[in-house]
Write a protein that holds these residues in place. Structure first.
Motif, PDB file in Angstrom:
ATOM      1  N   HIS A 124      -5.278  -5.285  -1.675  1.00  0.00           N
ATOM      2  CA  HIS A 124      -4.577  -4.473  -0.683  1.00  0.00           C
ATOM      3  C   HIS A 124      -3.550  -3.529  -1.312  1.00  0.00           C
ATOM      4  CE1 HIS A 124      -2.311  -8.152  -1.377  1.00  0.00           C
ATOM      5  NE2 HIS A 124      -1.220  -7.483  -1.048  1.00  0.00           N
ATOM      6  N   LEU A 142      -5.592  -0.420  -2.669  1.00  0.00           N
ATOM      7  CA  LEU A 142      -6.644   0.143  -1.831  1.00  0.00           C
ATOM      8  C   LEU A 142      -6.623   1.664  -1.772  1.00  0.00           C
ATOM      9  CD1 LEU A 142      -9.016  -0.216   0.101  1.00  0.00           C
ATOM     10  CD2 LEU A 142      -7.346  -0.527   1.949  1.00  0.00           C
ATOM     11  N   ASP A 143      -5.475   2.267  -1.522  1.00  0.00           N
ATOM     12  CA  ASP A 143      -5.420   3.725  -1.400  1.00  0.00           C
ATOM     13  C   ASP A 143      -5.826   4.416  -2.696  1.00  0.00           C
ATOM     14  OD1 ASP A 143      -4.629   3.547   1.252  1.00  0.00           O
ATOM     15  OD2 ASP A 143      -2.499   3.738   0.786  1.00  0.00           O
ATOM     16  N   LEU A 144      -5.314   3.932  -3.825  1.00  0.00           N
ATOM     17  CA  LEU A 144      -5.678   4.535  -5.109  1.00  0.00           C
ATOM     18  C   LEU A 144      -7.154   4.312  -5.406  1.00  0.00           C
ATOM     19  CD1 LEU A 144      -4.939   6.064  -7.663  1.00  0.00           C
ATOM     20  CD2 LEU A 144      -4.100   3.902  -8.638  1.00  0.00           C
ATOM     21  N   LYS A 145      -7.666   3.126  -5.108  1.00  0.00           N
ATOM     22  CA  LYS A 145      -9.102   2.863  -5.330  1.00  0.00           C
ATOM     23  C   LYS A 145      -9.948   3.855  -4.556  1.00  0.00           C
ATOM     24  CE  LYS A 145     -11.845   0.449  -2.937  1.00  0.00           C
ATOM     25  NZ  LYS A 145     -12.712  -0.476  -2.193  1.00  0.00           N
ATOM     26  N   ARG A 146      -9.618   4.096  -3.309  1.00  0.00           N
ATOM     27  CA  ARG A 146     -10.402   5.019  -2.481  1.00  0.00           C
ATOM     28  C   ARG A 146     -10.432   6.416  -3.098  1.00  0.00           C
ATOM     29  NH1 ARG A 146      -8.229   3.000   3.434  1.00  0.00           N
ATOM     30  NH2 ARG A 146      -9.800   1.382   3.743  1.00  0.00           N
ATOM     31  N   GLN A 147      -9.300   6.853  -3.627  1.00  0.00           N
ATOM     32  CA  GLN A 147      -9.240   8.190  -4.222  1.00  0.00           C
ATOM     33  C   GLN A 147     -10.012   8.253  -5.539  1.00  0.00           C
ATOM     34  OE1 GLN A 147      -5.245  10.073  -3.816  1.00  0.00           O
ATOM     35  NE2 GLN A 147      -4.770   8.233  -2.626  1.00  0.00           N
ATOM     36  N   ASP A 185     -11.790  -3.472   1.542  1.00  0.00           N
ATOM     37  CA  ASP A 185     -11.929  -2.292   2.387  1.00  0.00           C
ATOM     38  C   ASP A 185     -10.858  -2.213   3.463  1.00  0.00           C
ATOM     39  OD1 ASP A 185     -14.281  -1.441   1.040  1.00  0.00           O
ATOM     40  OD2 ASP A 185     -15.389  -2.989   2.109  1.00  0.00           O
ATOM     41  N   SER A 209      -6.528  -3.193   4.696  1.00  0.00           N
ATOM     42  CA  SER A 209      -5.163  -3.266   4.190  1.00  0.00           C
ATOM     43  C   SER A 209      -4.538  -4.660   4.316  1.00  0.00           C
ATOM     44  CB  SER A 209      -4.286  -2.244   4.916  1.00  0.00           C
ATOM     45  OG  SER A 209      -4.303  -2.499   6.311  1.00  0.00           O
ATOM     46  N   GLY A 224      -1.579   0.524  -8.147  1.00  0.00           N
ATOM     47  CA  GLY A 224      -1.522   1.378  -6.970  1.00  0.00           C
ATOM     48  C   GLY A 224      -0.109   1.656  -6.494  1.00  0.00           C
ATOM     49  N   ARG A 225       0.821   0.785  -6.884  1.00  0.00           N
ATOM     50  CA  ARG A 225       2.217   0.966  -6.492  1.00  0.00           C
ATOM     51  C   ARG A 225       3.058   1.570  -7.619  1.00  0.00           C
ATOM     52  NH1 ARG A 225       2.173  -4.983  -3.924  1.00  0.00           N
ATOM     53  NH2 ARG A 225       1.281  -4.423  -1.904  1.00  0.00           N
ATOM     54  N   VAL A 239      -2.034   9.272  -8.127  1.00  0.00           N
ATOM     55  CA  VAL A 239      -3.474   9.478  -8.230  1.00  0.00           C
ATOM     56  C   VAL A 239      -3.827  10.470  -9.335  1.00  0.00           C
ATOM     57  CG1 VAL A 239      -3.590  11.247  -6.421  1.00  0.00           C
ATOM     58  CG2 VAL A 239      -5.605   9.852  -6.958  1.00  0.00           C
TER      59      VAL A 239
END
Length: 148
Positions: free
Chosen positions: A12, A15-20, A38, A40, A111-112, A116
């Motif tokens: 979690h 997640l945002d960085l993985k998606r990008q 997939d 949060s 991610g934190r 990106v």
């Protein structure tokens, strides 16, 4: 760079960085298997690092990408698997050296802790850098040797 086969996963916190990163890799023509998460909601990073490490050790993919809050938990988990050399990356120098000298096969990101743009630059450098071999081979062999 010719298309590569990769596995990617995140908890979690990543997640945002993985998606990008996933979107950029696929846009570049790479074949990427996404092992989640997939959503949060809070999940345990070892549950996502393991299938990526196993995809590498089975030969299903050439490289892996793991993202959690800091990248550290994912790297620790992945490195428990024989043949895996996962490194947390913060800049392109680390990305280049970990491939060239350590033959790393999983790039880990926080991610934190990383934006990106920097993460993508690191990942592209990681994927484009060949392992130098030579004097580094004996060091890799020592890493792979089982403990006494």
């Amino acid at each position: 760079m010719s298309p590569l086969s990769l596995a990617i996963a995140a908890d979690h916190g990543g997640l945002d960085l993985k998606r990008q990163l996933l979107a950029a890799l696929r846009a570049a023509g790479h074949q990427v298997t996404d092992f989640g998460t997939d959503g949060s909601e809070s999940v345990d990073y070892p549950d996502y690092a393991r299938p990526v490490a196993e995809a590498l050790t089975s030969g299903a993919v050439r490289f892996g990408v793991l993202v959690c809050g800091s990248g550290i938990g994912m790297a620790i988990t992945a490195n428990r698997h024989r043949g895996i050399r996962a490194a947390v990356l913060h800049n392109t120098t680390e990305a280049r050296l970990t491939r060239a000298h350590n033959d790393a096969n999983i790039a880990c990101f926080g991610g934190r802790t990383l934006g990106v743009e920097v993460a993508l630059d690191c990942l592209l450098t990681f994927l484009a850098t060949p392992y130098e071999g030579g004097r580094h081979d004996r060091r890799i062999a020592k890493i792979e040797r089982p403990p006494a």
